[in-house]
Design a protein around this motif. Structure first.
Motif, PDB file in Angstrom:
ATOM      1  N   VAL A 168       0.928  -1.148  -0.092  1.00  0.00           N
ATOM      2  CA  VAL A 168      -0.021   0.119  -0.072  1.00  0.00           C
ATOM      3  C   VAL A 168       0.780   1.318   0.000  1.00  0.00           C
ATOM      4  N   PHE A 169       0.320   2.282  -0.951  1.00  0.00           N
ATOM      5  CA  PHE A 169       1.167   3.488  -0.898  1.00  0.00           C
ATOM      6  C   PHE A 169       0.205   4.694  -0.434  1.00  0.00           C
ATOM      7  N   PRO A 170       0.528   5.825   0.044  1.00  0.00           N
ATOM      8  CA  PRO A 170      -0.256   6.879   0.195  1.00  0.00           C
ATOM      9  C   PRO A 170      -0.821   7.559  -0.744  1.00  0.00           C
ATOM     10  N   VAL A 171      -2.206   8.119  -0.765  1.00  0.00           N
ATOM     11  CA  VAL A 171      -2.682   8.824  -2.025  1.00  0.00           C
ATOM     12  C   VAL A 171      -3.421   9.894  -0.977  1.00  0.00           C
ATOM     13  N   ARG A 172      -3.090  11.289  -1.562  1.00  0.00           N
ATOM     14  CA  ARG A 172      -3.477  12.449  -1.051  1.00  0.00           C
ATOM     15  C   ARG A 172      -4.343  13.111  -1.935  1.00  0.00           C
ATOM     16  N   SER A 173      -4.910  14.125  -1.484  1.00  0.00           N
ATOM     17  CA  SER A 173      -5.693  15.045  -2.251  1.00  0.00           C
ATOM     18  C   SER A 173      -5.610  16.576  -1.661  1.00  0.00           C
ATOM     19  N   GLU A 174      -5.770  17.665  -2.576  1.00  0.00           N
ATOM     20  CA  GLU A 174      -5.763  18.938  -1.724  1.00  0.00           C
ATOM     21  C   GLU A 174      -7.422  19.057  -1.799  1.00  0.00           C
ATOM     22  N   PRO A 201     -11.164  15.140  -8.274  1.00  0.00           N
ATOM     23  CA  PRO A 201     -10.296  15.902  -7.485  1.00  0.00           C
ATOM     24  C   PRO A 201      -8.810  15.766  -7.716  1.00  0.00           C
ATOM     25  N   GLN A 202      -8.269  16.832  -7.095  1.00  0.00           N
ATOM     26  CA  GLN A 202      -6.488  16.833  -7.287  1.00  0.00           C
ATOM     27  C   GLN A 202      -6.162  15.469  -6.433  1.00  0.00           C
ATOM     28  N   LEU A 203      -5.285  14.662  -7.091  1.00  0.00           N
ATOM     29  CA  LEU A 203      -4.531  13.563  -6.596  1.00  0.00           C
ATOM     30  C   LEU A 203      -3.222  13.644  -6.548  1.00  0.00           C
ATOM     31  N   SER A 204      -2.470  13.215  -5.610  1.00  0.00           N
ATOM     32  CA  SER A 204      -0.885  12.722  -5.624  1.00  0.00           C
ATOM     33  C   SER A 204      -0.733  11.685  -4.782  1.00  0.00           C
ATOM     34  N   TRP A 205       0.297  10.920  -5.047  1.00  0.00           N
ATOM     35  CA  TRP A 205       0.692   9.591  -4.373  1.00  0.00           C
ATOM     36  C   TRP A 205       2.246   9.614  -4.636  1.00  0.00           C
ATOM     37  N   SER A 206       2.915   8.485  -3.801  1.00  0.00           N
ATOM     38  CA  SER A 206       4.321   8.538  -3.803  1.00  0.00           C
ATOM     39  C   SER A 206       4.525   6.972  -3.014  1.00  0.00           C
ATOM     40  N   GLY A 207       5.544   6.475  -3.265  1.00  0.00           N
ATOM     41  CA  GLY A 207       6.167   5.328  -2.677  1.00  0.00           C
ATOM     42  C   GLY A 207       5.605   4.037  -3.484  1.00  0.00           C
ATOM     43  N   ALA A 208       5.367   4.171  -4.439  1.00  0.00           N
ATOM     44  CA  ALA A 208       4.919   2.962  -5.440  1.00  0.00           C
ATOM     45  C   ALA A 208       6.089   1.780  -5.518  1.00  0.00           C
ATOM     46  N   SER A 212       0.951  12.703  -9.893  1.00  0.00           N
ATOM     47  CA  SER A 212      -0.223  13.528  -9.483  1.00  0.00           C
ATOM     48  C   SER A 212      -0.910  13.681 -10.454  1.00  0.00           C
ATOM     49  N   LEU A 213      -2.251  14.104 -10.418  1.00  0.00           N
ATOM     50  CA  LEU A 213      -3.225  14.615 -11.436  1.00  0.00           C
ATOM     51  C   LEU A 213      -3.910  15.844 -10.653  1.00  0.00           C
ATOM     52  N   PRO A 214      -4.023  16.870 -11.675  1.00  0.00           N
ATOM     53  CA  PRO A 214      -4.805  18.135 -11.227  1.00  0.00           C
ATOM     54  C   PRO A 214      -6.121  17.891 -11.284  1.00  0.00           C
ATOM     55  N   ALA A 215      -6.824  18.692 -10.397  1.00  0.00           N
ATOM     56  CA  ALA A 215      -8.115  18.928 -10.375  1.00  0.00           C
ATOM     57  C   ALA A 215      -8.690  19.079 -11.641  1.00  0.00           C
ATOM     58  N   GLY A 216      -9.864  18.312 -11.876  1.00  0.00           N
ATOM     59  CA  GLY A 216     -10.440  18.546 -13.392  1.00  0.00           C
ATOM     60  C   GLY A 216      -9.590  17.588 -14.394  1.00  0.00           C
ATOM     61  N   ALA A 217      -8.705  17.147 -13.939  1.00  0.00           N
ATOM     62  CA  ALA A 217      -8.108  16.283 -15.018  1.00  0.00           C
ATOM     63  C   ALA A 217      -9.081  14.992 -15.538  1.00  0.00           C
ATOM     64  N   GLY A 218     -10.149  14.814 -14.962  1.00  0.00           N
ATOM     65  CA  GLY A 218     -11.194  13.557 -15.428  1.00  0.00           C
ATOM     66  C   GLY A 218     -12.261  14.344 -16.382  1.00  0.00           C
ATOM     67  N   ALA A 219     -12.000  15.654 -16.852  1.00  0.00           N
ATOM     68  CA  ALA A 219     -13.215  16.124 -17.626  1.00  0.00           C
ATOM     69  C   ALA A 219     -13.233  15.563 -18.851  1.00  0.00           C
ATOM     70  N   GLU A 220     -14.229  15.346 -19.554  1.00  0.00           N
ATOM     71  CA  GLU A 220     -14.586  14.793 -20.883  1.00  0.00           C
ATOM     72  C   GLU A 220     -13.482  15.227 -21.830  1.00  0.00           C
ATOM     73  N   GLY A 221     -12.760  14.580 -22.582  1.00  0.00           N
ATOM     74  CA  GLY A 221     -11.640  15.011 -23.719  1.00  0.00           C
ATOM     75  C   GLY A 221     -10.255  14.740 -22.848  1.00  0.00           C
ATOM     76  N   GLY A 222     -10.215  14.870 -21.614  1.00  0.00           N
ATOM     77  CA  GLY A 222      -8.894  14.596 -20.906  1.00  0.00           C
ATOM     78  C   GLY A 222      -7.887  15.463 -21.163  1.00  0.00           C
ATOM     79  N   ARG A 223      -8.095  16.573 -21.426  1.00  0.00           N
ATOM     80  CA  ARG A 223      -6.849  17.674 -21.685  1.00  0.00           C
ATOM     81  C   ARG A 223      -6.087  17.897 -20.666  1.00  0.00           C
ATOM     82  N   LEU A 224      -6.425  17.516 -19.283  1.00  0.00           N
ATOM     83  CA  LEU A 224      -5.328  17.777 -18.431  1.00  0.00           C
ATOM     84  C   LEU A 224      -4.705  16.283 -17.756  1.00  0.00           C
ATOM     85  N   LEU A 225      -4.935  15.559 -18.513  1.00  0.00           N
ATOM     86  CA  LEU A 225      -4.551  13.934 -18.404  1.00  0.00           C
ATOM     87  C   LEU A 225      -2.912  14.127 -18.740  1.00  0.00           C
TER      88      LEU A 225
END
Length: 170
Positions: A8-14, A40-47, A83-96
Motif C-alpha cells: 500500500v502507498f499513500p494517496v492524498r488530495s488537496e 479531485p486533485q490527487l497525488s501519490w508516492s512510494g509505488a 499527481s493529477l490536477p483537479a479537473g483531469a477527469g473532464a471529458e476529453g481529458g485535456r489535463l491528463l
C-alpha cells in the motif's frame, strides 16, 4: 503475497481528506447532486519497484443495483507521473498526461462523474484507487468497460493506494 495482498502507498488530495464528505466540486451536476463533476486533485508516492504505469479509478461500492457504480477509470498513466490536477477527469481529458486514456464510466461517457447517491439511501463511499501496474501500456482502449479493467488490474497490480470520500443525500 496473494493476489489481494498488495503493498500500500499513500494517496492524498488537496480537494478532500480521507473519510471526509465530498465537497460540491466532486459531486455530480449531471445527476442532480448539486455538484460540478470535477475530478479531485490527487497525488501519490512510494509505488513499488517495477511500476511501469498507473490506473486511477473511482468506485461506489454502496450503489444500488448490480454491485456498485464506476464513476471514473483512467489507464496508461505513465510511471513518472505522481499527481493529477483537479479537473483531469473532464471529458476529453485535456489535463491528463500524454498517453492516458479515460474509459467509459457507468454514466455512459469518458470522464469523471461526480458522486450522486440516491436521496435517502444512506452514506455512500467513493473509493479512489491508484493502481501501480507491472505493464505499460495496459493494452486497453476507450472502449473497455470498467468491469473488464478490474480483471486486468487483478493480474497486473503491484501495489495500490486508496482515498475514500463520503456522501449522503437526504
Amino acid at each position: 503475497m496473494t493476489r489481494h495482498d498488495f503493498p500500500v502507498f499513500p494517496v492524498r488530495s488537496e480537494s478532500f481528506a480521507e473519510g471526509q464528505t465530498l465537497p460540491p466540486a466532486q459531486r455530480s451536476g449531471k445527476m442532480r447532486a448539486g455538484g460540478q463533476d470535477e475530478s479531485p486533485q490527487l497525488s501519490w508516492s512510494g509505488a513499488p519497484a517495477g511500476t511501469k504505469g498507473y490506473a486511477v479509478t473511482m468506485f461506489d461500492p454502496d450503489a444500488p443495483g448490480r454491485g456498485g457504480f464506476w464513476h471514473w477509470a483512467v489507464v496508461d498513466v505513465p510511471a513518472g507521473v505522481t499527481s493529477l490536477p483537479a479537473g483531469a477527469g473532464a471529458e476529453g481529458g485535456r489535463l491528463l498526461p500524454p498517453g492516458a486514456i479515460q474509459l467509459r464510466n457507468d454514466g455512459g461517457f469518458h470522464g469523471y462523474l461526480g458522486a450522486a447517491p440516491p436521496p435517502g439511501h444512506g452514506p455512500h463511499r467513493y473509493v479512489i484507487t491508484v493502481h501501480a501496474l507491472d505493464i505499460a501500456p495496459s493494452g486497453l482502449d476507450e472502449h473497455t468497460a470498467p468491469g473488464s479493467l478490474e480483471v486486468k488490474l487483478s493480474r497486473h497490480t503491484l501495489g495500490r493506494g486508496t482515498l475514500t470520500g463520503i456522501l449522503e443525500r437526504h
